[in-house]
Every structure is written in C-alpha cells, then in structure tokens.
Design an enzyme around this catalytic site. Structure first.
Site, PDB file in Angstrom:
ATOM      1  N   PRO A  11      41.788 -14.104  27.418  1.00  0.00           N
ATOM      2  CA  PRO A  11      42.124 -12.721  27.080  1.00  0.00           C
ATOM      3  C   PRO A  11      43.331 -12.158  27.835  1.00  0.00           C
ATOM      4  O   PRO A  11      43.500 -12.399  29.028  1.00  0.00           O
ATOM      5  CB  PRO A  11      40.857 -11.942  27.447  1.00  0.00           C
ATOM      6  CG  PRO A  11      40.132 -12.809  28.408  1.00  0.00           C
ATOM      7  CD  PRO A  11      40.442 -14.222  27.999  1.00  0.00           C
ATOM      8  N   ASN A  12      44.121 -11.423  27.082  1.00  0.00           N
ATOM      9  CA  ASN A  12      45.289 -10.681  27.571  1.00  0.00           C
ATOM     10  C   ASN A  12      46.507 -11.560  27.853  1.00  0.00           C
ATOM     11  O   ASN A  12      47.583 -11.044  28.154  1.00  0.00           O
ATOM     12  CB  ASN A  12      44.936  -9.836  28.812  1.00  0.00           C
ATOM     13  CG  ASN A  12      43.806  -8.867  28.552  1.00  0.00           C
ATOM     14  OD1 ASN A  12      43.912  -8.042  27.636  1.00  0.00           O
ATOM     15  ND2 ASN A  12      42.713  -8.974  29.285  1.00  0.00           N
ATOM     16  N   ARG A  19      52.836  -7.937  30.597  1.00  0.00           N
ATOM     17  CA  ARG A  19      51.648  -7.521  31.309  1.00  0.00           C
ATOM     18  C   ARG A  19      51.816  -7.702  32.818  1.00  0.00           C
ATOM     19  O   ARG A  19      52.029  -8.822  33.293  1.00  0.00           O
ATOM     20  CB  ARG A  19      50.516  -8.427  30.816  1.00  0.00           C
ATOM     21  CG  ARG A  19      49.262  -8.321  31.553  1.00  0.00           C
ATOM     22  CD  ARG A  19      48.346  -9.516  31.209  1.00  0.00           C
ATOM     23  NE  ARG A  19      47.087  -9.312  31.876  1.00  0.00           N
ATOM     24  CZ  ARG A  19      46.270 -10.267  32.238  1.00  0.00           C
ATOM     25  NH1 ARG A  19      46.533 -11.524  31.951  1.00  0.00           N
ATOM     26  NH2 ARG A  19      45.154  -9.981  32.865  1.00  0.00           N
ATOM     27  N   TYR A  24      52.084 -11.483  37.181  1.00  0.00           N
ATOM     28  CA  TYR A  24      52.052 -12.653  36.297  1.00  0.00           C
ATOM     29  C   TYR A  24      53.431 -13.184  35.909  1.00  0.00           C
ATOM     30  O   TYR A  24      53.525 -14.201  35.235  1.00  0.00           O
ATOM     31  CB  TYR A  24      51.234 -12.317  35.040  1.00  0.00           C
ATOM     32  CG  TYR A  24      49.803 -11.938  35.348  1.00  0.00           C
ATOM     33  CD1 TYR A  24      48.947 -12.857  35.961  1.00  0.00           C
ATOM     34  CD2 TYR A  24      49.307 -10.671  35.064  1.00  0.00           C
ATOM     35  CE1 TYR A  24      47.638 -12.518  36.267  1.00  0.00           C
ATOM     36  CE2 TYR A  24      47.996 -10.320  35.359  1.00  0.00           C
ATOM     37  CZ  TYR A  24      47.169 -11.243  35.961  1.00  0.00           C
ATOM     38  OH  TYR A  24      45.874 -10.914  36.270  1.00  0.00           O
ATOM     39  N   ASN A  76      43.297 -21.767  31.019  1.00  0.00           N
ATOM     40  CA  ASN A  76      43.413 -20.498  31.744  1.00  0.00           C
ATOM     41  C   ASN A  76      42.494 -19.524  31.022  1.00  0.00           C
ATOM     42  O   ASN A  76      42.880 -18.907  30.022  1.00  0.00           O
ATOM     43  CB  ASN A  76      44.850 -19.982  31.766  1.00  0.00           C
ATOM     44  CG  ASN A  76      44.986 -18.729  32.637  1.00  0.00           C
ATOM     45  OD1 ASN A  76      43.969 -18.146  33.049  1.00  0.00           O
ATOM     46  ND2 ASN A  76      46.204 -18.307  32.908  1.00  0.00           N
ATOM     47  N   ALA A  79      40.221 -13.508  32.569  1.00  0.00           N
ATOM     48  CA  ALA A  79      39.097 -12.794  33.186  1.00  0.00           C
ATOM     49  C   ALA A  79      37.752 -13.490  32.940  1.00  0.00           C
ATOM     50  O   ALA A  79      36.825 -13.352  33.758  1.00  0.00           O
ATOM     51  CB  ALA A  79      39.053 -11.357  32.674  1.00  0.00           C
ATOM     52  N   GLU A 100      41.496 -26.289  35.460  1.00  0.00           N
ATOM     53  CA  GLU A 100      41.562 -24.820  35.540  1.00  0.00           C
ATOM     54  C   GLU A 100      42.978 -24.419  35.973  1.00  0.00           C
ATOM     55  O   GLU A 100      43.501 -24.969  36.947  1.00  0.00           O
ATOM     56  CB  GLU A 100      40.541 -24.328  36.571  1.00  0.00           C
ATOM     57  CG  GLU A 100      40.588 -22.834  36.828  1.00  0.00           C
ATOM     58  CD  GLU A 100      39.638 -22.395  37.955  1.00  0.00           C
ATOM     59  OE1 GLU A 100      39.271 -23.231  38.808  1.00  0.00           O
ATOM     60  OE2 GLU A 100      39.290 -21.202  37.969  1.00  0.00           O
ATOM     61  N   HIS A 102      45.690 -21.024  36.697  1.00  0.00           N
ATOM     62  CA  HIS A 102      45.970 -19.590  36.831  1.00  0.00           C
ATOM     63  C   HIS A 102      47.404 -19.390  37.289  1.00  0.00           C
ATOM     64  O   HIS A 102      47.885 -20.137  38.160  1.00  0.00           O
ATOM     65  CB  HIS A 102      45.047 -18.924  37.853  1.00  0.00           C
ATOM     66  CG  HIS A 102      43.606 -19.042  37.503  1.00  0.00           C
ATOM     67  ND1 HIS A 102      43.025 -18.327  36.485  1.00  0.00           N
ATOM     68  CD2 HIS A 102      42.629 -19.825  38.016  1.00  0.00           C
ATOM     69  CE1 HIS A 102      41.755 -18.649  36.388  1.00  0.00           C
ATOM     70  NE2 HIS A 102      41.488 -19.566  37.307  1.00  0.00           N
ATOM     71  N   ARG A 109      43.165 -12.147  45.641  1.00  0.00           N
ATOM     72  CA  ARG A 109      43.153 -10.843  44.981  1.00  0.00           C
ATOM     73  C   ARG A 109      41.791 -10.156  45.167  1.00  0.00           C
ATOM     74  O   ARG A 109      41.106 -10.418  46.138  1.00  0.00           O
ATOM     75  CB  ARG A 109      43.550 -11.033  43.509  1.00  0.00           C
ATOM     76  CG  ARG A 109      44.964 -11.617  43.383  1.00  0.00           C
ATOM     77  CD  ARG A 109      45.358 -11.860  41.942  1.00  0.00           C
ATOM     78  NE  ARG A 109      45.339 -10.603  41.175  1.00  0.00           N
ATOM     79  CZ  ARG A 109      45.366 -10.552  39.846  1.00  0.00           C
ATOM     80  NH1 ARG A 109      45.406 -11.684  39.143  1.00  0.00           N
ATOM     81  NH2 ARG A 109      45.346  -9.401  39.232  1.00  0.00           N
TER      82      ARG A 109
HETATM   83  C1  DQA Z   1      44.589 -15.142  35.594  1.00  0.00           C
HETATM   84  C2  DQA Z   1      43.818 -14.571  36.775  1.00  0.00           C
HETATM   85  C3  DQA Z   1      42.601 -13.801  36.311  1.00  0.00           C
HETATM   86  O1  DQA Z   1      41.912 -13.252  37.428  1.00  0.00           O
HETATM   87  C4  DQA Z   1      43.008 -12.646  35.403  1.00  0.00           C
HETATM   88  O2  DQA Z   1      41.851 -12.013  34.884  1.00  0.00           O
HETATM   89  C5  DQA Z   1      43.916 -13.069  34.312  1.00  0.00           C
HETATM   90  C6  DQA Z   1      44.952 -14.064  34.584  1.00  0.00           C
HETATM   91  C7  DQA Z   1      45.902 -15.820  36.037  1.00  0.00           C
HETATM   92  O3  DQA Z   1      46.431 -16.621  35.271  1.00  0.00           O
HETATM   93  O4  DQA Z   1      46.413 -15.532  37.124  1.00  0.00           O
HETATM   94  O5  DQA Z   1      43.869 -12.518  33.211  1.00  0.00           O
HETATM   95  O6  DQA Z   1      43.785 -16.129  34.965  1.00  0.00           O
END
Ligand code: DQA
Length: 146
Positions: A11-12, A19, A24, A76, A79, A100, A102, A109
């Site tokens: 998501p997002n 964003r 990011y 990735n 959230a 995984e 990120h 964080r």
């Molecule tokens: C994220 C880190 C997550 O905590 C966050 O909710 C994201 C992006 C990252 O790529 O840094 O949406 O996965």
C-alpha cells in the site's frame, strides 16, 4: 524453476516519488521497475513488478509466485509488514524464497514499525538503502545467496 523474480509492492507505494520524499526519496516505482529490469537482464532474470493497496492481493500473488515457479519474490509489503499475520503465513506456506525489502529503515523509525511479520519468515531483509534496497535484494538472488 523459471528465471522470473516477482517484485511485489504494497500500500501507498504507487505514490512513490511524491509520497514523503524526505523518507522514501524521489524515485518512482516505475523507475525502480526499469532499474531492476536492466539489472535483471544482465543476470538472465526477468522482473514481474506489481503494486497493490490490498492485503489479500499480496497473499494471492505470493501463492501465484510458487504456482508459477518464480525464482524468488522481493516483497515490500509497506505498512502490512507490521500488521499482517496473513502475509507471514503466506510466506511460510510457499517454498519460493521471499526477500523483505524496505526503502527506509523501519527499525530506526516509530516503535510500531519495529515489528515485522514479513521478516519473521523472509529468507533475508534489505532495508534503509532507498531505491537501492531493491537492487541489493536482486543481487542476492542473482548471486545465488537466496
Ligand atoms: C516501507 C516502510 C514501512 O514502514 C511503511 O509503512 C511503508 C514503506 C519502506 O519501504 O520503507 O509504506 O515499507
């Protein structure tokens, strides 16, 4: 096993580049896809890049990765990383290795980002390197580490 690496984004991440760029970065998901395709080609790996805002879709795509004999999954989960037992179970349910990924380093964080259900089952975690996190994860597949 095929030469395809699934790169699944949660998501997002469709808003990457716009964003919270201070967290990011300015690189869009399409730009990351292009970078991975170039790097994958050098190693004979095809990239299947996807994004969804829906948790169950990620579960379905993880199952599909195994059914289609994907080489590996870069995930990735955004959230959902910090909330989804369904993703943890899906990763455990398949034999396809999952890395995984990120952009940021969630461990540095807010406290609610310190738990990673995805990380409990992933073969490896790459975090905190911005868009390069995806490349480092792909390298781990290309080198046979994962
Ligand atoms: C994220 C880190 C997550 O905590 C966050 O909710 C994201 C992006 C990252 O790529 O840094 O949406 O996965």
């Amino acid at each position: 096993m095929t030469d395809t690496v699934y790169v699944l984004n949660g998501p997002n991440l469709n808003l990457l580049g716009l964003r919270e760029p201070e967290i990011y970065g300015n690189t869009t998901l399409d730009e990351i896809a292009g970078m991975l395709e170039d790097e994958g080609r050098e190693h004979g790996l095809a990239i299947d890049m996807r994004q969804t805002n829906h948790e169950g879709m990620l579960v379905d795509w993880l199952h599909e990765a195994q059914a289609e004999n994907a080489r590996a999954v870069l995930l990735n989960a955004a959230a959902f990383t910090h909330t989804s037992i369904a993703l943890l179970d899906a990763i455990k349910a398949i034999k396809t290795p999952v890395i995984e990924v990120h952009l940021s380093d969630p461990k540095t964080r807010e406290a609610f980002r310190h738990i990673s259900y995805v990380g409990m089952a992933a073969a490896k975690t790459v975090e905190g390197h911005g868009a390069q996190s995806y490349s480092i994860a792909l390298q781990a597949v290309a080198s046979g580490e994962v």
